[in-house]
Design an enzyme around this catalytic site. Structure first.
Site, PDB file in Angstrom:
ATOM      1  N   HIS A 154       0.805  -1.225   0.000  1.00 10.63           N
ATOM      2  CA  HIS A 154       0.000   0.000   0.000  1.00 10.63           C
ATOM      3  C   HIS A 154       0.834   1.270   0.000  1.00 10.63           C
ATOM      4  CE1 HIS A 154      -3.843  -1.939   0.019  1.00 10.63           C
ATOM      5  NE2 HIS A 154      -3.316  -2.834   0.826  1.00 10.63           N
ATOM      6  N   GLU A 155       2.036   1.205   0.503  1.00  9.45           N
ATOM      7  CA  GLU A 155       2.921   2.362   0.452  1.00  9.45           C
ATOM      8  C   GLU A 155       3.628   2.445  -0.892  1.00  9.45           C
ATOM      9  OE1 GLU A 155       3.380   4.780   2.685  1.00  9.45           O
ATOM     10  OE2 GLU A 155       2.258   3.915   4.346  1.00  9.45           O
ATOM     11  N   GLY A 156       3.969   1.260  -1.441  1.00 13.76           N
ATOM     12  CA  GLY A 156       4.792   1.233  -2.647  1.00 13.76           C
ATOM     13  C   GLY A 156       6.233   1.563  -2.286  1.00 13.76           C
ATOM     14  N   ARG A 205      -6.413   0.638   1.287  1.00 16.65           N
ATOM     15  CA  ARG A 205      -5.528   0.188   2.365  1.00 16.65           C
ATOM     16  C   ARG A 205      -6.333  -0.208   3.597  1.00 16.65           C
ATOM     17  NH1 ARG A 205       0.091   2.680   3.993  1.00 16.65           N
ATOM     18  NH2 ARG A 205       0.614   1.281   5.713  1.00 16.65           N
TER      19      ARG A 205
END
Length: 145
Positions: A14-16, A135
């Site tokens: 979800h952050e990448g 997320r």
């Protein structure tokens, strides 16, 4: 409590991973972010890092979320709950988690009530962000797994 590989993947997904510093999508500026959601005084416009550095930062940052979870939660948790909560704390910060209704419900043993609280944390800069909606749904699913 320690996040496992599945939990780290939840945050990473979800952050990448971005190897060049970028502005907060909600504010268009501070806090600047790099790697896998790393923010801090060391992050500024123009900063670039390697993927190896990004993963070292993630490990350190997630440890802070784990310590927060240990301090703030007084009830028993499954590994899936730990993974979801560490992802959540990593994203919103320990201070916000401390003040949250999610934490209060959780510590009262209201696991069902707590899981619904994830879905309220989808705003940035007074806007609902699709990425946060996705997320929070993933965190809620992990919490219930």
């Amino acid at each position: 409590w320690k996040v496992d590989g599945e939990g780290l993947e939840l945050s990473r997904k979800h952050e990448g991973i971005r190897l060049k510093a970028y502005p907060d999508p909600g504010t268009g500026g501070d806090p600047w972010t790099i790697g896998v959601g790393h923010t801090g005084k060391d992050v500024h416009p123009g900063l670039e890092i390697t993927e190896e550095e990004a993963m070292r930062l993630l490990a350190a940052d997630v440890r802070g979320a784990e310590l927060c979870l240990e301090r703030e939660v007084t009830v028993e948790l499954t590994q899936h709950m730990v993974n979801a909560l560490v992802s959540f704390i990593f994203n919103v910060g320990c201070g916000a988690f401390h003040k949250s209704t999610l934490r209060k419900k959780l510590n009262h043993g209201d696991y069902d009530g707590a899981v619904h609280e994830f879905r309220k944390w989808v705003h940035a800069g007074h806007h609902v962000l699709t990425g946060l909606v996705n997320r929070r749904e993933a965190e809620a699913r992990e919490f219930l797994a």
